[in-house]
Design a protein around this motif. Structure first.
Motif, PDB file in Angstrom:
ATOM      1  N   LEU A 207       0.830  -1.207   0.000  1.00 36.00           N
ATOM      2  CA  LEU A 207       0.000   0.000   0.000  1.00 36.00           C
ATOM      3  C   LEU A 207       0.866   1.259   0.000  1.00 36.00           C
ATOM      4  N   ILE A 210      -0.340   4.979  -3.614  1.00 33.34           N
ATOM      5  CA  ILE A 210      -1.620   4.662  -4.260  1.00 33.34           C
ATOM      6  C   ILE A 210      -2.217   5.956  -4.788  1.00 33.34           C
ATOM      7  N   LEU A 215      -9.514   6.006  -5.834  1.00 33.82           N
ATOM      8  CA  LEU A 215     -10.480   5.759  -4.752  1.00 33.82           C
ATOM      9  C   LEU A 215     -11.307   7.019  -4.497  1.00 33.82           C
ATOM     10  N   GLU A 242     -13.327   0.906  -4.312  1.00 33.19           N
ATOM     11  CA  GLU A 242     -13.064   0.698  -2.893  1.00 33.19           C
ATOM     12  C   GLU A 242     -13.499  -0.712  -2.473  1.00 33.19           C
ATOM     13  N   THR A 245     -11.020  -3.309  -3.567  1.00 31.03           N
ATOM     14  CA  THR A 245      -9.801  -3.262  -2.755  1.00 31.03           C
ATOM     15  C   THR A 245     -10.010  -3.931  -1.401  1.00 31.03           C
ATOM     16  N   GLU A 248     -10.349  -7.762  -1.648  1.00 35.09           N
ATOM     17  CA  GLU A 248      -9.062  -8.429  -1.875  1.00 35.09           C
ATOM     18  C   GLU A 248      -8.347  -8.702  -0.559  1.00 35.09           C
ATOM     19  N   GLN A 249      -8.557  -7.829   0.427  1.00 33.74           N
ATOM     20  CA  GLN A 249      -7.893  -7.958   1.729  1.00 33.74           C
ATOM     21  C   GLN A 249      -8.819  -8.589   2.774  1.00 33.74           C
TER      22      GLN A 249
END
Length: 499
Positions: A207, A210, A215, A242, A245, A248-249
């Motif tokens: 991160l 970015i 976003l 958003e 993202t 994904e985490q």
């Protein structure tokens, strides 16, 4: 009529328990959870027969607890458990206090773990007093880190911020706490500090830089002070970037507040919940905002300290520049007469005290007035610059000083230089000036520019007392010796060095 209970009945009875428990029969591999536990952890699969996988982490090392030290393993061996763990399910990961018990049923013994999470304590009968205790504990936490940050040096700051994030994450029982900083004009953002709970994957390295433009939904909200998402799945269509993202985490809930420095948005502090949605409470927002304000004030002080340090550095540099300009000859870039006089006085005193040798050269450009008359002052200035460079390159001592003494005259101070070395340096200067091959048809001596040199040497082969008397005239005496020697060099036909 006697009713016989089987294993399924025992599982069903324990499942109905409103308290948060995990239970297991030592003869079986499966671990079961009560309805109360399912509610606390938001388990996706539920029911009396649902089986789950659980991971226990050590809070200090963040390592998975080995099989031999698991609460169930220890309890089955007869040990009583009363310890804090971080418990991970397929939905949530939370800090818990676990106590063990063994109950006897018609089907045999069962090991029961009572799991007290932060959520459980907030929802118990004494929720009001628990909330008050939580606020008091948080204020103590805030006070502790505020005092640390106030007295912290620039080098200590990062470590204390990391400690604060860890304390906040543990206190609020979230999975990740972090700080992002914006670049100039808020064009990009980078994760500068991150704390993750046991079993959670860190993302700080990924991160970085970015682009903020990727976003837009987040930027709109954080610019207004707060970005709060209880359930990532409920994000609107305009937050598609958003949502992608976060998914994904494996982030299900996000809470971020901006950090202001000098009335400008510096960045933001945030925390995540992984595995299942979470409804952020008012106190969650309050705690994060107060931590953000604390860090904002700290960063503001740091910003002011850096600005002051920068101003002081610039002032010192400006003073050095002024001093340099006051001591440097504007035409040739070497030392001027002012610096020569102060340096010679200092070197005479030092050589007298240390009983060392000091030498001096006075150098005059031969027939320079005729050169200016014949070729003009612009050519004359260029010739003086070349000679100054040659003098500098001809003297290799670290303490040597080459100066413009006045007009077409130069001087060279040579500490720790004896008479035989002085002759060699003077000869090298005459030779190197000749190599410049500066044409001088108006010279009465030669067809190119030359120099004459007067040499003087103060050799301290005396006692300290005699040396002090010998140097009572100091720098003036040495200059007079060199000046007389220069007169002898000119009288001898120029382009030579005399003592």
């Amino acid at each position: 009529m006697e009713v016989k209970l089987n294993t399924t009945d025992i599982i069903s009875i324990l499942y109905q328990m409103p308290s948060s428990i995990l239970f297991k029969c030592p003869d079986l591999e499966c671990i079961y959870a009560s309805r109360g536990f399912e509610q606390d952890f938001g388990l996706r699969q539920s029911g009396a027969e649902a089986t789950h996988t659980f991971l226990f982490f050590d809070l200090e090392t963040k390592e998975i607890v080995p099989q031999c030290s698991l609460p169930f393993t220890l309890a089955e061996k007869g040990e009583e458990i009363a310890k804090h763990y971080r418990l991970q399910t397929d939905s949530r990961t939370m800090n818990c206090f676990i106590e063990s018990d063994v109950i006897t049923t018609p089907t045999g013994e069962w090991v029961v773990l009572q799991v007290k999470s932060n959520i459980t304590s907030l929802l118990n009968e004494n929720s009001k007093s628990s909330a008050v205790s939580k606020h008091i504990e948080f204020n103590q936490l805030l006070t502790n880190f505020s005092s640390k940050l106030i007295t912290a040096s620039v080098h200590e700051l990062d470590g204390i911020i990391d400690q604060a994030l860890a304390a906040l994450g543990t206190f609020c029982d979230v999975d990740r706490c972090y700080i992002f900083e914006f670049s100039d004009e808020d064009e990009s953002m980078s994760n500068t500090h991150e704390w993750v709970a046991a079993g959670v994957t860190p993302f700080i390295d990924e991160l970085q830089d970015i682009p903020s433009s990727t976003l837009p939904f987040f930027m709109t909200h954080i610019s207004n002070g707060l970005f709060k998402v209880d359930n990532v799945a409920s994000l609107p269509k305009e937050a598609v970037a958003e949502k992608e993202t976060f998914e994904e985490q494996r982030i299900f809930s996000v809470l971020c507040v901006r950090i202001m420095v000098d009335d400008i948005m510096y960045g933001f502090i945030g925390c995540d919940i992984i595995g299942s949605p979470y409804s952020w409470n008012a106190f969650d927002i309050e705690y994060l905002q107060r931590i953000g304000e604390m860090l904002g004030n700290t960063l503001q002080n740091l910003h002011n300290r850096k600005a002051l340090q920068k101003a002081q550095t610039e002032l010192l540099e400006a003073n050095k520049q002024l001093e340099r300009l006051a001591n440097i000859d504007g035409l040739t870039g070497i030392a001027n007469r002012r610096l020569f006089d102060s340096t010679l006085k200092r070197d005479v005193e030092r050589c007298t005290e240390q009983m060392t040798t000091l030498s001096l050269l006075l150098i005059d450009v031969d027939f320079f007035k005729q050169y200016n008359d014949a070729y003009g002052h612009v050519a004359g200035d260029a010739a003086l610059q070349k000679i100054a460079d040659t003098l500098t390159n001809s003297c290799v001592g670290g303490d040597d000083l080459v100066a413009r003494y006045g007009g077409e005259e130069f001087a060279v101070i040579l500490p720790n230089t004896r008479l035989n070395e002085l002759h060699a340096i003077a000869a090298r200067i005459i030779r190197n000036v000749s190599y410049l091959d500066i044409r001088h048809q108006a010279s009465d001596y030669d067809s190119k520019l030359t120099v004459s040199i007067g040499m003087a040497c103060m050799e301290m082969n005396l006692s300290r007392q005699d040396a002090a008397l010998h140097s009572s005239d100091g720098a003036l005496s040495l200059v007079q010796q060199a000046d007389k020697a220069l007169y002898r060099a000119k009288a001898s036909g120029r382009n030579c060095a005399k003592l």
